[in-house]
Design a protein around this motif. Structure first.
Motif, PDB file in Angstrom:
ATOM      1  N   ASN A 260     -25.915 -36.972   1.808  1.00 46.16           N
ATOM      2  CA  ASN A 260     -25.670 -36.029   2.895  1.00 46.16           C
ATOM      3  C   ASN A 260     -25.113 -36.815   4.082  1.00 46.16           C
ATOM      4  OD1 ASN A 260     -25.798 -34.222   5.020  1.00 46.16           O
ATOM      5  ND2 ASN A 260     -27.614 -33.208   4.215  1.00 46.16           N
ATOM      6  N   ARG A 261     -23.789 -36.859   4.185  1.00 49.33           N
ATOM      7  CA  ARG A 261     -23.133 -37.663   5.223  1.00 49.33           C
ATOM      8  C   ARG A 261     -23.413 -37.147   6.619  1.00 49.33           C
ATOM      9  NH1 ARG A 261     -17.165 -37.529   3.818  1.00 49.33           N
ATOM     10  NH2 ARG A 261     -17.008 -38.737   5.721  1.00 49.33           N
ATOM     11  N   SER A 262     -23.618 -35.857   6.774  1.00 52.37           N
ATOM     12  CA  SER A 262     -23.772 -35.268   8.106  1.00 52.37           C
ATOM     13  C   SER A 262     -25.086 -35.668   8.774  1.00 52.37           C
ATOM     14  CB  SER A 262     -23.665 -33.747   8.033  1.00 52.37           C
ATOM     15  OG  SER A 262     -24.748 -33.214   7.296  1.00 52.37           O
ATOM     16  N   LEU A 263     -26.074 -36.077   7.996  1.00 58.39           N
ATOM     17  CA  LEU A 263     -27.369 -36.434   8.575  1.00 58.39           C
ATOM     18  C   LEU A 263     -27.546 -37.930   8.809  1.00 58.39           C
ATOM     19  CD1 LEU A 263     -29.724 -34.012   6.611  1.00 58.39           C
ATOM     20  CD2 LEU A 263     -28.812 -33.760   8.921  1.00 58.39           C
ATOM     21  N   CYS A 264     -26.483 -38.705   8.638  1.00 56.04           N
ATOM     22  CA  CYS A 264     -26.578 -40.155   8.828  1.00 56.04           C
ATOM     23  C   CYS A 264     -26.248 -40.513  10.275  1.00 56.04           C
ATOM     24  CB  CYS A 264     -25.626 -40.875   7.882  1.00 56.04           C
ATOM     25  SG  CYS A 264     -25.912 -42.651   7.852  1.00 56.04           S
ATOM     26  N   ALA A 265     -27.004 -41.450  10.820  1.00 55.79           N
ATOM     27  CA  ALA A 265     -26.828 -41.848  12.218  1.00 55.79           C
ATOM     28  C   ALA A 265     -25.554 -42.656  12.456  1.00 55.79           C
ATOM     29  CB  ALA A 265     -28.041 -42.660  12.671  1.00 55.79           C
TER      30      ALA A 265
ATOM     31  N   PRO B 209     -15.938 -42.062   3.469  1.00 55.46           N
ATOM     32  CA  PRO B 209     -15.878 -41.110   2.353  1.00 55.46           C
ATOM     33  C   PRO B 209     -15.831 -41.794   0.980  1.00 55.46           C
ATOM     34  CG  PRO B 209     -14.294 -40.507   4.052  1.00 55.46           C
ATOM     35  CD  PRO B 209     -14.865 -41.836   4.438  1.00 55.46           C
ATOM     36  N   ASP B 210     -15.160 -42.942   0.886  1.00 59.12           N
ATOM     37  CA  ASP B 210     -15.100 -43.665  -0.385  1.00 59.12           C
ATOM     38  C   ASP B 210     -16.467 -44.237  -0.756  1.00 59.12           C
ATOM     39  OD1 ASP B 210     -12.366 -43.149  -0.665  1.00 59.12           O
ATOM     40  OD2 ASP B 210     -11.817 -44.974   0.413  1.00 59.12           O
ATOM     41  N   PHE B 211     -17.209 -44.707   0.236  1.00 58.76           N
ATOM     42  CA  PHE B 211     -18.566 -45.202  -0.006  1.00 58.76           C
ATOM     43  C   PHE B 211     -19.445 -44.059  -0.508  1.00 58.76           C
ATOM     44  CE2 PHE B 211     -22.918 -46.081   1.334  1.00 58.76           C
ATOM     45  CZ  PHE B 211     -23.120 -47.352   0.814  1.00 58.76           C
ATOM     46  N   ALA B 212     -19.365 -42.914   0.141  1.00 59.59           N
ATOM     47  CA  ALA B 212     -20.148 -41.742  -0.264  1.00 59.59           C
ATOM     48  C   ALA B 212     -19.779 -41.318  -1.681  1.00 59.59           C
ATOM     49  CB  ALA B 212     -19.939 -40.596   0.723  1.00 59.59           C
ATOM     50  N   ALA B 213     -18.504 -41.374  -2.014  1.00 55.65           N
ATOM     51  CA  ALA B 213     -18.064 -40.985  -3.357  1.00 55.65           C
ATOM     52  C   ALA B 213     -18.648 -41.913  -4.416  1.00 55.65           C
ATOM     53  CB  ALA B 213     -16.537 -40.981  -3.428  1.00 55.65           C
ATOM     54  N   ILE B 214     -18.750 -43.206  -4.105  1.00 61.99           N
ATOM     55  CA  ILE B 214     -19.348 -44.173  -5.040  1.00 61.99           C
ATOM     56  C   ILE B 214     -20.818 -43.839  -5.266  1.00 61.99           C
ATOM     57  CG2 ILE B 214     -20.091 -46.581  -5.276  1.00 61.99           C
ATOM     58  CD1 ILE B 214     -17.388 -47.318  -3.862  1.00 61.99           C
ATOM     59  N   ILE B 215     -21.534 -43.607  -4.176  1.00 56.19           N
ATOM     60  CA  ILE B 215     -22.961 -43.285  -4.287  1.00 56.19           C
ATOM     61  C   ILE B 215     -23.135 -41.998  -5.087  1.00 56.19           C
ATOM     62  CG2 ILE B 215     -25.077 -42.750  -3.021  1.00 56.19           C
ATOM     63  CD1 ILE B 215     -24.044 -45.710  -2.775  1.00 56.19           C
ATOM     64  N   ASP B 216     -22.357 -40.980  -4.754  1.00 56.82           N
ATOM     65  CA  ASP B 216     -22.438 -39.706  -5.480  1.00 56.82           C
ATOM     66  C   ASP B 216     -22.137 -39.883  -6.966  1.00 56.82           C
ATOM     67  OD1 ASP B 216     -23.145 -38.381  -3.172  1.00 56.82           O
ATOM     68  OD2 ASP B 216     -21.131 -37.569  -2.796  1.00 56.82           O
TER      69      ASP B 216
END
Length: 133
Positions: free
Chosen positions: A5-10, A15-22
């Motif tokens: 959930n990128r919106s709740l990160c401080a 986006p590429d990092f999030a895609a890897i984690i997902d």
């Protein structure tokens, strides 16, 4: 399926990092009520020859990042140990660098660089990935 959930990160999440984690969460298909931990390891990394630092990412069941830790070897051979080099603790709002803690906001620029580097290393396929509950 668990997703970051990128919106709740401080701090801003690449986006590429999030895609890897997902993608790694989807591959593992782990759905724990506590969340999970993703370990990225270069199997050739050693104190003698170097390599790519191990990285650990913790995400809770709501998709919120708890922490991201980058480990490296410290000390003189043969007395080396693997320890935290960078630690972004979103839960505690702290940024750690080589054992010193700072407010998370002070790590914003380094976090962006870390993510860019991590994405490059991941794309180079240097990591073995393990997801645990």
């Amino acid at each position: 399926m668990l997703k970051i959930n990128r919106s709740l990160c401080a701090l801003p999440i690449n986006p590429d990092f999030a895609a890897i984690i997902d993608a790694e969460l989807a591959k593992a298909d782990k759905a724990s009520p506590e969340g999970c931990v993703i370990n990225f390891r270069d199997p050739t990394y050693s104190a003698e020859t170097g390599g790519f630092h191990p990285v650990e990412v913790s995400i809770n069941a709501s998709g919120v990042l708890q922490y991201i830790t980058d480990f490296s070897y410290f000390g003189q051979l043969p007395y080396v140990e693997l320890a935290k080099e960078l630690d972004f603790s979103f839960e505690l709002s702290l940024f750690g660098h080589m054992g010193r803690d700072f407010p998370l906001s002070e790590g914003k620029e380094l976090f962006a660089i870390f993510q860019d580097n991590f994405v490059s290393y991941y794309q180079m396929e240097v990591f073995e990935v393990e997801v645990s509950e």
